[in-house]
Design an enzyme around this catalytic site. Sequence first.
Site, PDB file in Angstrom:
ATOM      1  N   HIS A   1     -33.638 109.604 -58.123  1.00  0.00           N
ATOM      2  CA  HIS A   1     -33.834 110.869 -57.406  1.00  0.00           C
ATOM      3  C   HIS A   1     -32.604 111.770 -57.480  1.00  0.00           C
ATOM      4  O   HIS A   1     -32.418 112.646 -56.641  1.00  0.00           O
ATOM      5  CB  HIS A   1     -34.222 110.589 -55.947  1.00  0.00           C
ATOM      6  CG  HIS A   1     -35.594 109.972 -55.827  1.00  0.00           C
ATOM      7  ND1 HIS A   1     -36.037 109.301 -54.710  1.00  0.00           N
ATOM      8  CD2 HIS A   1     -36.623 109.933 -56.715  1.00  0.00           C
ATOM      9  CE1 HIS A   1     -37.285 108.876 -54.913  1.00  0.00           C
ATOM     10  NE2 HIS A   1     -37.651 109.243 -56.114  1.00  0.00           N
TER      11      HIS A   1
ATOM     12  N   CYS B   1     -23.354 132.919 -63.946  1.00  0.00           N
ATOM     13  CA  CYS B   1     -24.466 133.890 -63.990  1.00  0.00           C
ATOM     14  C   CYS B   1     -24.832 134.473 -62.630  1.00  0.00           C
ATOM     15  O   CYS B   1     -25.737 135.300 -62.532  1.00  0.00           O
ATOM     16  CB  CYS B   1     -25.693 133.235 -64.622  1.00  0.00           C
ATOM     17  SG  CYS B   1     -26.501 132.065 -63.514  1.00  0.00           S
TER      18      CYS B   1
ATOM     19  N   SER C   1     -39.369 101.921 -48.163  1.00  0.00           N
ATOM     20  CA  SER C   1     -40.773 101.860 -47.719  1.00  0.00           C
ATOM     21  C   SER C   1     -41.703 101.885 -48.926  1.00  0.00           C
ATOM     22  O   SER C   1     -42.897 101.667 -48.786  1.00  0.00           O
ATOM     23  CB  SER C   1     -41.067 103.053 -46.813  1.00  0.00           C
ATOM     24  OG  SER C   1     -40.874 104.259 -47.543  1.00  0.00           O
TER      25      SER C   1
ATOM     26  N   PHE D   1     -35.214 107.815 -44.016  1.00  0.00           N
ATOM     27  CA  PHE D   1     -36.165 108.879 -43.728  1.00  0.00           C
ATOM     28  C   PHE D   1     -37.246 108.482 -42.731  1.00  0.00           C
ATOM     29  O   PHE D   1     -37.694 109.281 -41.939  1.00  0.00           O
ATOM     30  CB  PHE D   1     -36.837 109.324 -45.032  1.00  0.00           C
ATOM     31  CG  PHE D   1     -36.078 110.414 -45.755  1.00  0.00           C
ATOM     32  CD1 PHE D   1     -34.949 110.988 -45.208  1.00  0.00           C
ATOM     33  CD2 PHE D   1     -36.517 110.868 -46.982  1.00  0.00           C
ATOM     34  CE1 PHE D   1     -34.253 111.981 -45.859  1.00  0.00           C
ATOM     35  CE2 PHE D   1     -35.830 111.873 -47.652  1.00  0.00           C
ATOM     36  CZ  PHE D   1     -34.691 112.426 -47.094  1.00  0.00           C
TER      37      PHE D   1
ATOM     38  N   THR E   1     -28.240 102.507 -44.705  1.00  0.00           N
ATOM     39  CA  THR E   1     -28.179 102.774 -43.255  1.00  0.00           C
ATOM     40  C   THR E   1     -26.980 102.066 -42.603  1.00  0.00           C
ATOM     41  O   THR E   1     -26.390 102.600 -41.669  1.00  0.00           O
ATOM     42  CB  THR E   1     -29.483 102.353 -42.535  1.00  0.00           C
ATOM     43  OG1 THR E   1     -29.763 101.000 -42.854  1.00  0.00           O
ATOM     44  CG2 THR E   1     -30.661 103.229 -42.922  1.00  0.00           C
TER      45      THR E   1
ATOM     46  N   CYS F   1     -28.862 128.805 -64.657  1.00  0.00           N
ATOM     47  CA  CYS F   1     -28.324 128.523 -66.000  1.00  0.00           C
ATOM     48  C   CYS F   1     -27.891 127.069 -66.160  1.00  0.00           C
ATOM     49  O   CYS F   1     -27.442 126.662 -67.224  1.00  0.00           O
ATOM     50  CB  CYS F   1     -27.148 129.452 -66.311  1.00  0.00           C
ATOM     51  SG  CYS F   1     -25.650 129.071 -65.378  1.00  0.00           S
TER      52      CYS F   1
END
Length: 235
Positions: free
Chosen positions: A115, A144, A183, A31, A24, A126
């Site tokens: 994450h 693709c 958190s 979030f 931050t 693909c």
Amino acid sequence: MFQVAEYIKASSKTVVFTGAGMSTESGIPDFRSRSGWWKQVDPRTVATIEALEQDYPLFHEFYSMRMRSLQKIKPHDGHNILAEWEKRGLVHLVATQNVDGLHQEAGSQHVEELHGSIKQLKCQQCEKEATTDEFLEGKPCSHCGGKLRTCVVLFGEALPQQAWKQSFETIKEADVVIVIGTSLEVYPAGELPFLSNGKTILINLEEVENDFDVTITGKAKETLQRINELLVIVE
Ligand code: NAD
């Protein structure tokens, strides 16, 4: 804080576990706190496989907005201090829930992105790699024709196996785990710090409902700067 510096100096394996609050002060909103993303857009509605498959324009708009907002963002002194501690042998791994790549940009070499990363892109169909520009221009996969996406782990997807395994194993052996700016509400990553038998330290702006050996209520950057100063004093 002096005690934290002592723990770090005495530790033979230290892991830093970070969340959105680490970034931050670089200008990326987290979030859950008041100024966070949740107030404007609920990522649970867009950062999902369903949105990717059923509402690609919304998915694309959300991630384009996030990617553009990250383009001028730089790591802050707290990121730099963690990279410096790694060079000095004081930190062995940064396990991060962040997708912004700021630890690596600051020079940390041993980073596991639990994450995923917003800076890596691929085709959903693909898995061929793609570039940020291709995504931002709204192009389909050059191989693709599939939908392009970031490598951020979407709600409902499994965490990257290698990142999980490496973080799990290192944390289990760690003497000290420093948790910064999270958190700890996102499962299963939020459970990782407590797999350690070592000392657990929390640096966070708000209270977090978990048991830590040391809790420092404060901002990541200035707290790390202060601990860094104290490390010089600790024998
Ligand atoms: P969170 O938003 O749930 O919690 C962030 C915590 O950091 C809060 O408790 C807040 O009080 C604290 N905080 C805010 N600023 C701080 C500061 N300067 N110093 C210390 N603490 C501060 O974030 P989370 O626990 O990481 O979980 C949210 C999920 O959202 C994660 O999975 C993450 O991948 C993703 N996310 C990533 C980014 C990023 O990559 N920078 C940004 C937003 C969200």
